[in-house]
Design an enzyme around this catalytic site. Structure first.
Site, PDB file in Angstrom:
ATOM      1  CE  LYS A 161      -5.099   1.591  -4.236  1.00  0.00           C
ATOM      2  NZ  LYS A 161      -3.214   1.673  -3.840  1.00  0.00           N
ATOM      3  CG  ASP A 189      -2.723   5.156  -3.933  1.00  0.00           C
ATOM      4  OD1 ASP A 189      -2.310   5.807  -4.241  1.00  0.00           O
ATOM      5  OD2 ASP A 189      -2.840   4.024  -3.371  1.00  0.00           O
ATOM      6  CD  GLU A 215      -1.188   6.770  -0.657  1.00  0.00           C
ATOM      7  OE1 GLU A 215      -0.592   6.043  -0.956  1.00  0.00           O
ATOM      8  OE2 GLU A 215      -2.008   6.806  -0.280  1.00  0.00           O
ATOM      9  CG  ASP A 240       2.764   4.795  -1.679  1.00  0.00           C
ATOM     10  OD1 ASP A 240       4.041   4.045  -1.141  1.00  0.00           O
ATOM     11  OD2 ASP A 240       2.153   4.362  -1.871  1.00  0.00           O
ATOM     12  CE  LYS A 264       2.100   1.916   0.354  1.00  0.00           C
ATOM     13  NZ  LYS A 264       1.392   1.760  -0.951  1.00  0.00           N
TER      14      LYS A 264
END
Length: 367
Positions: A161, A189, A215, A240, A264
């Site tokens: 992250k 991400d 991402e 995403d 997702k």
């Protein structure tokens, strides 16, 4: 076969430690568990893990939407999933995380009725799925230490992250790569945390650290910025938060804004629509990943079955249950061995027994 009863259980699941991403930190996940009982005695389990930031939903709104949807599903055939999803969509627009709980439970029933693990009924391309494990935002040094711990546990892929501070982000990646060596796969991400200019600068600086993909580098609504970043990035770009629906996927593909798509179930509305997004992406030569929100072992099992079933779902970020201190499933679910998600012998999702103390009593019963 018909749906006889639907039960709804709100649950609060604590994380082992605060989980921080660019937009903020979480200490617990507020989910909604759905149990569908058929007149044949077959039971299906589903889960909603809503995100107000991503889909505009909360556990409370999920239950309100289920109040509208669930009564209309009583007596319908649970095996006619496409038709059942159409009924849900005709009642309310959006609210994908609420609909995902029903969709997942219906797929669990499909597998149990067929006496097969769900992934075998949807394509059966793989028999195990490699997942990464996510490193929450901390200081660069702490994240490097967490990376080493993950690798020592057998993980072969790390999702890092970033997106809070571009300078620190570069240092995070440098230290993590140095600490883990060259063989570990690193994905990053930003969770919409950078501007296009920042994204381009950071991605060019970290290219030398062999990053698999980046991402959602920019805000979800910034299509122009995403296109610009993809053109100037030496690292493949994955969308995403920009992709919730089939229409979103098609729009980004047509705009040449992405190299990959993160599906997702909580964004797509469940397994059925997740499969359709993967098919649209495959037609365009865009590989997909299955990701997660804050699901327990139930929602994660659904994601793993989909990832195993479909060839074009080439990556998996299915680790949220590993980050939770509270374990909702006592028996069954998809376990992790050396970074691989492996399936139990049970049919459907493979969920055998839940922790009744955490599950509690149903807040809603529809019949």
């Amino acid at each position: 076969m018909g749906i006889q009863q639907i039960e709804v259980y709100p649950v609060t699941l604590a994380y082992k430690e605060p989980f921080r991403i660019a937009p903020g930190a979480s200490t617990e996940s507020h989910n909604v568990i759905v149990k569908i009982i058929t007149d044949y005695g077959v039971v299906g389990w589903g889960e909603s893990s809503p995100s107000e930031r991503v889909t505009g939903e909360t556990a409370e709104t999920v239950i309100k939407i289920l109040d509208k949807i669930a009564p209309k599903l009583i007596d319908l055939c649970p095996l006619r999933i496409e038709q059942d999803v159409e009924v849900m969509d005709s009642i309310v627009e959006g609210n994908p995380a609420a609909k995902a709980a029903i969709d997942i439970a219906l797929h669990d029933i499909l597998g149990k009725t067929s006496r097969k693990p769900l992934f075998m009924l949807m394509g059966g391309y793989r028999t195990e799925v490699l997942t990464d494990v996510t490193l929450s935002i901390k200081s660069p040094k702490e994240m490097a230490e967490d990376a080493v711990k993950a690798v020592n546990k057998g993980f072969k892929a790390l999702k890092v992250k970033v997106g809070v501070d571009p300078i620190e982000d570069v240092e995070r990646i440098r230290l993590i790569r140095k600490a883990t060596g060259g063989d570990i796969k690193i994905r990053i991400d930003a969770n919409q945390g950078w501007t296009p200019k920042q994204a381009i600068e950071v991605l060019n600086k970290i290219e030398k650290f062999n990053i698999q993909f980046a991402e959602q580098p920019v805000p979800s609504e910034d299509m122009k910025g995403l296109v610009e970043v993809r053109k100037k990035s030496p690292i493949p770009i994955m969308a995403d938060e920009s992709v919730h629906s089939l229409e979103d996927a098609l729009r980004l593909i047509q705009a040449k804004a992405v190299d990959l798509i993160n599906i997702k179930l909580m964004k797509s509305g469940g397994i059925l629509k997740g499969r359709k997004i993967a098919a649209i992406a495959e037609a365009a030569g865009i590989p997909c990943m299955i990701g997660c929100m804050g699901e327990s072992e139930i929602g994660i099992a659904a994601g793993v079955h989909l990832a195993a079933a479909v060839k074009n779902i080439q990556y998996a970020d299915l680790d949220s249950d590993l980050l939770l201190k509270d374990k909702l499933v006592k028996k069954g679910g998809t376990k992790v061995k050396d970074s691989m998600r492996v399936f139990p012998k049970q049919d459907g999702l493979g969920i055998k027994e839940l922790n009744e103390q955490i599950l509690g009593k149903p807040k809603r019963i529809y019949k």
